[in-house]
Design a protein around this motif. Structure first.
Motif, PDB file in Angstrom:
ATOM      1  N   LYS A 139       0.829  -1.211   0.000  1.00  0.00           N
ATOM      2  CA  LYS A 139       0.000   0.000   0.000  1.00  0.00           C
ATOM      3  C   LYS A 139       0.861   1.257   0.000  1.00  0.00           C
ATOM      4  CE  LYS A 139      -4.125  -1.932   2.231  1.00  0.00           C
ATOM      5  NZ  LYS A 139      -4.976  -1.931   3.450  1.00  0.00           N
ATOM      6  N   ASN A 140       1.944   1.240   0.772  1.00  0.00           N
ATOM      7  CA  ASN A 140       2.850   2.392   0.803  1.00  0.00           C
ATOM      8  C   ASN A 140       3.504   2.615  -0.556  1.00  0.00           C
ATOM      9  OD1 ASN A 140       2.360   2.992   3.491  1.00  0.00           O
ATOM     10  ND2 ASN A 140       4.008   1.670   4.249  1.00  0.00           N
ATOM     11  N   ILE A 141       3.918   1.518  -1.176  1.00  0.00           N
ATOM     12  CA  ILE A 141       4.548   1.629  -2.496  1.00  0.00           C
ATOM     13  C   ILE A 141       3.575   2.206  -3.515  1.00  0.00           C
ATOM     14  CG2 ILE A 141       5.470   0.296  -4.439  1.00  0.00           C
ATOM     15  CD1 ILE A 141       6.683  -1.622  -2.355  1.00  0.00           C
ATOM     16  N   ASN A 193       0.867   4.012  -2.962  1.00  0.00           N
ATOM     17  CA  ASN A 193       0.562   5.415  -2.641  1.00  0.00           C
ATOM     18  C   ASN A 193       1.660   6.337  -3.146  1.00  0.00           C
ATOM     19  OD1 ASN A 193      -1.884   4.897  -1.391  1.00  0.00           O
ATOM     20  ND2 ASN A 193      -0.985   4.679   0.654  1.00  0.00           N
ATOM     21  N   ASN A 194       2.917   5.950  -2.933  1.00  0.00           N
ATOM     22  CA  ASN A 194       4.037   6.759  -3.407  1.00  0.00           C
ATOM     23  C   ASN A 194       4.117   6.764  -4.933  1.00  0.00           C
ATOM     24  OD1 ASN A 194       5.007   7.632  -0.889  1.00  0.00           O
ATOM     25  ND2 ASN A 194       6.098   5.711  -0.567  1.00  0.00           N
ATOM     26  N   TYR A 195       3.751   5.630  -5.527  1.00  0.00           N
ATOM     27  CA  TYR A 195       3.749   5.555  -6.993  1.00  0.00           C
ATOM     28  C   TYR A 195       2.735   6.543  -7.574  1.00  0.00           C
ATOM     29  CZ  TYR A 195       2.978   3.658 -11.682  1.00  0.00           C
ATOM     30  OH  TYR A 195       2.827   3.515 -13.032  1.00  0.00           O
ATOM     31  N   GLU A 196       1.543   6.584  -6.985  1.00  0.00           N
ATOM     32  CA  GLU A 196       0.520   7.514  -7.458  1.00  0.00           C
ATOM     33  C   GLU A 196       0.979   8.959  -7.312  1.00  0.00           C
ATOM     34  OE1 GLU A 196      -3.073   6.610  -5.427  1.00  0.00           O
ATOM     35  OE2 GLU A 196      -3.342   4.659  -6.417  1.00  0.00           O
ATOM     36  N   LYS A 197       1.680   9.260  -6.222  1.00  0.00           N
ATOM     37  CA  LYS A 197       2.195  10.619  -6.035  1.00  0.00           C
ATOM     38  C   LYS A 197       3.240  10.958  -7.099  1.00  0.00           C
ATOM     39  CE  LYS A 197       1.404  10.639  -1.026  1.00  0.00           C
ATOM     40  NZ  LYS A 197       2.034  10.598   0.322  1.00  0.00           N
ATOM     41  N   MET A 198       4.103   9.980  -7.414  1.00  0.00           N
ATOM     42  CA  MET A 198       5.104  10.207  -8.457  1.00  0.00           C
ATOM     43  C   MET A 198       4.448  10.445  -9.809  1.00  0.00           C
ATOM     44  SD  MET A 198       8.266   7.605  -7.613  1.00  0.00           S
ATOM     45  CE  MET A 198       7.256   6.130  -7.491  1.00  0.00           C
TER      46      MET A 198
END
Length: 297
Positions: free
Chosen positions: A69-71, A73-78
């Protein structure tokens, strides 16, 4: 390890079964199971316990899900960084039907605040539509075809290496304006012989003419058009009638037509995309909206 496989794992955990997750992801259950098995092999431990009642996370799987989930979430932000500078382009080809247009309208409403996007929808009949998907001029094709066209459609999808998913089979409607004289007293389909039938020029729907021998369509009283809005205006303002897909809920309310299903006259709805290429996020959103629209039929 691919990002989409992490998303698959989260969906399986959310749905509690591979069957429900595969339906939500628009991929086959065997392919989903294979993807999760490959993920577990790469990780070196099982993420899920499989049971007859569904799936449950293992102890290590619970920890994996947190990291996944953390990965994501960070992917979507990138990706939002990219989206601020790049234009989102999306093209879909469908048959001319308000049922298929309504999800596109909803899609445009959702993305209207997006900084840079270019969406387009064009209409085509089944055979040219398949060719467009094959050539890669669109991300998704949604076609309507009669039972008489099934063999040819299936042959072309194999020839063009396309994946085709059946969505729903619906009865065609016969459409009239309110107050149409054919609706006076007891309605009988044979009454339609006395009124003009509005059809598309070069109609791709042979099923319209499969009922021609049933004393309904009078071949001496046919109006041909090549544009849907003109066809609708003729039905709304004259004694002409049309035969076709049910209208979307919004258009049915707006036009105020009287629509009568014709028993046995069916149209199949399916979507096609290039085999081996997963559906993009916008296509999946469109299909979700389409399924919601079809629930009422």
């Amino acid at each position: 390890m691919k990002i989409n496989v992490l998303s698959y794992a989260l969906t399986v955990e959310e749905c509690g079964s591979f069957n429900k997750a595969s339906s939500k992801l628009y991929i086959s259950q065997p392919n989903l199971s294979l993807a999760i098995q490959s993920l577990e092999k790469e990780l070196g431990y099982p993420v899920f316990n499989r049971t007859n009642q569904g799936v449950q996370l293992t102890e290590k799987g619970k920890e994996f899900i947190i990291f996944a989930k953390n990965i994501l979430n960070n992917y979507e932000k990138m990706m939002t960084v990219r989206d601020r500078f790049e234009k989102l382009q999306y093209h879909i080809v469908t048959a001319a039907s308000s049922i298929l247009e309504e999800p596109f309208y909803t899609l445009c409403m959702e993305y209207q605040e997006y900084p840079r996007f270019q969406f387009s929808m064009t209409h085509n009949t089944a055979m040219p539509l398949l060719e467009e998907v094959y050539k890669g001029t669109c991300e998704l094709g949604v076609l309507l075809y009669s039972n008489g066209q099934k063999v040819e459609i299936n042959e072309l999808t194999v020839k063009y290496h396309l994946a085709m998913k059946h969505v729903k089979t619906v009865l065609c409607n016969i459409n009239f304006r309110e107050g149409h004289p054919a609706l006076e007293e007891t309605f009988k389909f044979e009454k339609l012989w006395n009124y003009p039938f509005v059809d598309y020029t070069g109609s791709g729907f042979s099923s319209y003419h499969e009922i021609g021998g049933a004393n309904i369509i009078n071949p001496a009283r046919i109006i041909y058009v090549d544009e849907r809005e003109l066809r609708c205006r003729l039905v709304s303002r004259t004694n002409a009638y049309s035969i076709g897909m049910p209208l979307s809920r919004r258009e049915q309310n707006w036009r105020g037509w009287v629509s009568i299903p014709y028993p046995g006259l069916q149209i199949n709805i399916a979507y096609v995309y290039k085999e081996g290429y997963p559906l993009d996020v916008v296509s999946r959103q469109y299909l979700t909206y389409l399924h919601n629209e079809l629930v009422s039929l």
